[in-house]
Design an enzyme around this catalytic site. Structure first.
Site, PDB file in Angstrom:
ATOM      1  N   ARG A  40       0.615  -1.631  -0.074  1.00  0.00           N
ATOM      2  CA  ARG A  40      -0.040   0.335  -0.121  1.00  0.00           C
ATOM      3  C   ARG A  40       0.725   1.185   0.135  1.00  0.00           C
ATOM      4  O   ARG A  40       0.050   2.316  -0.255  1.00  0.00           O
ATOM      5  CB  ARG A  40      -0.836  -0.160   1.373  1.00  0.00           C
ATOM      6  CG  ARG A  40      -1.560  -1.173   0.814  1.00  0.00           C
ATOM      7  CD  ARG A  40      -2.969  -1.005   2.363  1.00  0.00           C
ATOM      8  NE  ARG A  40      -4.167  -1.887   2.142  1.00  0.00           N
ATOM      9  CZ  ARG A  40      -4.970  -2.027   2.895  1.00  0.00           C
ATOM     10  NH1 ARG A  40      -4.569  -1.014   4.444  1.00  0.00           N
ATOM     11  NH2 ARG A  40      -6.081  -2.690   3.259  1.00  0.00           N
ATOM     12  N   ASP A 145     -15.225   9.700   9.075  1.00  0.00           N
ATOM     13  CA  ASP A 145     -14.492   8.545   9.097  1.00  0.00           C
ATOM     14  C   ASP A 145     -13.400   8.864   8.989  1.00  0.00           C
ATOM     15  O   ASP A 145     -12.543  10.669   9.331  1.00  0.00           O
ATOM     16  CB  ASP A 145     -14.457   7.782   7.904  1.00  0.00           C
ATOM     17  CG  ASP A 145     -13.690   6.422   7.342  1.00  0.00           C
ATOM     18  OD1 ASP A 145     -14.488   5.037   7.253  1.00  0.00           O
ATOM     19  OD2 ASP A 145     -12.248   6.203   7.821  1.00  0.00           O
TER      20      ASP A 145
HETATM   21  C1  LIG Z   1     -13.483  -1.865   7.543  1.00  0.00           C
HETATM   22  S1  LIG Z   1     -14.459  -0.017   7.460  1.00  0.00           S
HETATM   23  C2  LIG Z   1     -15.671  -0.615   8.143  1.00  0.00           C
HETATM   24  C3  LIG Z   1     -16.768   0.106   8.115  1.00  0.00           C
HETATM   25  C4  LIG Z   1     -18.181   0.315   8.088  1.00  0.00           C
HETATM   26  N1  LIG Z   1     -17.976   0.204   9.350  1.00  0.00           N
HETATM   27  C5  LIG Z   1     -18.407  -1.384   7.655  1.00  0.00           C
HETATM   28  O1  LIG Z   1     -18.685  -2.117   8.958  1.00  0.00           O
HETATM   29  O2  LIG Z   1     -19.032  -1.613   6.772  1.00  0.00           O
HETATM   30  C6  LIG Z   1     -13.450   0.038   9.033  1.00  0.00           C
HETATM   31  C7  LIG Z   1     -12.666   2.427   8.542  1.00  0.00           C
HETATM   32  O3  LIG Z   1     -12.581   2.838   9.952  1.00  0.00           O
HETATM   33  C8  LIG Z   1     -12.104   3.723   9.495  1.00  0.00           C
HETATM   34  N2  LIG Z   1     -10.891   3.909  10.639  1.00  0.00           N
HETATM   35  C9  LIG Z   1      -9.738   3.572  11.265  1.00  0.00           C
HETATM   36  N3  LIG Z   1      -8.992   3.887  12.113  1.00  0.00           N
HETATM   37  C10 LIG Z   1     -10.512   4.817  12.498  1.00  0.00           C
HETATM   38  C11 LIG Z   1     -10.021   5.981  13.110  1.00  0.00           C
HETATM   39  N4  LIG Z   1      -8.659   5.876  13.991  1.00  0.00           N
HETATM   40  N5  LIG Z   1     -10.823   7.365  13.308  1.00  0.00           N
HETATM   41  C12 LIG Z   1     -11.908   7.104  12.732  1.00  0.00           C
HETATM   42  N6  LIG Z   1     -12.467   6.224  11.455  1.00  0.00           N
HETATM   43  C13 LIG Z   1     -10.779   5.299  11.494  1.00  0.00           C
HETATM   44  C14 LIG Z   1     -11.601   3.502   8.422  1.00  0.00           C
HETATM   45  O4  LIG Z   1     -11.032   4.359   7.431  1.00  0.00           O
HETATM   46  C15 LIG Z   1     -12.113   2.797   7.260  1.00  0.00           C
HETATM   47  O5  LIG Z   1     -13.272   2.888   6.778  1.00  0.00           O
END
Ligand SMILES: C[S@@+](CC[C@H](N)C(=O)[O-])C[C@H]1O[C@@H](n2cnc3c(N)ncnc32)[C@H](O)[C@@H]1O
Length: 281
Positions: A40, A145
């Site tokens: 990445r 996010d």
């Molecule tokens: C796997 S996705 C989950 C999406 C959705 N909630 C679902 O369950 O389908 C995880 C998301 O968490 C976000 N994320 C990771 N670390 C974060 C942080 N410190 N604060 C806010 N968002 C975060 C990532 O950018 C990503 O879009």
């Protein structure tokens, strides 16, 4: 160690990446993610015009304000999501909205790791349907996010047709427009659905959370898994303060909080309510 002919990625490079992403975003990367980190970030190193990971990481550490930090973060988040993922939560949402909906009160929901938007749009569709059936009422839906790329994608509300294959034909007709011409094969959420959402960037590990008020439901799904236990506990404690006394916290299927906090009690499949709603300010 992962390597190709152009870029060397040493153990020390990986450890630096691991520490930097942990400090900024809370994501815990173990050694098994070495190849992923390389794959990445190699693009970022090259597009920054640098010759090595070490130079790239030096550049980031040397300038805490550079815009490249956001690209570094965007590259390392995992954004897997889908419409109506873990569909039982949308049944719980519907039921809770029907029960809590009171004249003059705004039903508030926060999608706290909203990724490319499928989760908050599924929430919006569910609530618009409830409100349609129960003639009127108002809700406020906010979605956040850390990753700016996914927030931009989400705000557009455009998806490839395959992404909505599991959405019922009735909901598709009601809430999506089909693309034509150069947009053939794509769908877009109708304006009423897009207008129901406010997207903003928010880092769940920020030490001080802005005052975003209290919510009837918080979706915090499939994001805690990326954090270590102490980070998870801190976020859960802060989220408890953001719930209305009858509020619900919805977590992802593999997120077990039993040993992390006593602020919540389970009230359904990966659904939690406050253990002490009477203490809510
Ligand atoms: C796997 S996705 C989950 C999406 C959705 N909630 C679902 O369950 O389908 C995880 C998301 O968490 C976000 N994320 C990771 N670390 C974060 C942080 N410190 N604060 C806010 N968002 C975060 C990532 O950018 C990503 O879009």
């Amino acid at each position: 160690m992962a390597q190709d002919t152009e870029l060397k990625f040493t153990h020390s490079d990986f450890r630096r990446v691991r520490d930097m992403i942990y400090q900024r975003v809370g994501i815990s990367l173990n050694e098994s993610k070495t190849h992923m980190a390389y794959a990445r970030l190699a693009k970022r190193v090259r597009s920054s015009g640098l010759r090595s990971f070490a130079d790239y990481l030096d550049m980031l550490e040397g300038d805490q304000q550079t815009a490249e930090w956001q690209s570094f973060i965007n590259a390392l988040t995992t954004n897997l999501t889908s419409f109506f993922r873990e569909s039982h939560h949308f049944d719980i949402l519907r039921e809770h909205a029907c029960m809590q909906k009171k004249p003059g009160e705004i039903f508030r929901v926060w999608s706290s790791a909203s990724s490319t938007g499928e989760e908050p749009y599924s929430i919006a569709i569910t609530l618009l349907d409830v409100w349609r059936e129960m003639s009127g009422g108002s809700f406020e839906l906010v979605a956040s996010d850390i990753d700016t790329n996914v927030l931009n994608h989400a705000a557009l509300g455009v998806y490839n047709q395959e992404r909505v294959e599991k959405v019922s034909p009735q909901l598709l007709r009601r809430y999506f427009d089909k693309g034509a011409g150069t947009n053939a094969g794509k769908v877009r959420l109708k304006k009423t659905v897009r207008d129901a959402l406010i997207f903003f960037q928010f880092n769940l590990i920020a030490p001080n959370w802005p005052d975003i008020g209290q919510f009837d439901v918080i979706f915090c799904r499939n994001v805690l898994i990326y954090f270590d236990k102490s980070t998870q506990s801190e976020i859960l404690a802060k989220m408890a303060k953001c719930l209305k006394p009858n509020g619900l916290l919805l977590l992802g299927h593999s997120e077990n909080i039993v040993h992390l906090t006593d602020a919540y009690v389970a009230c359904g499949r990966t659904a939690y309510k406050l253990a002490h709603p009477e203490l809510q300010e």
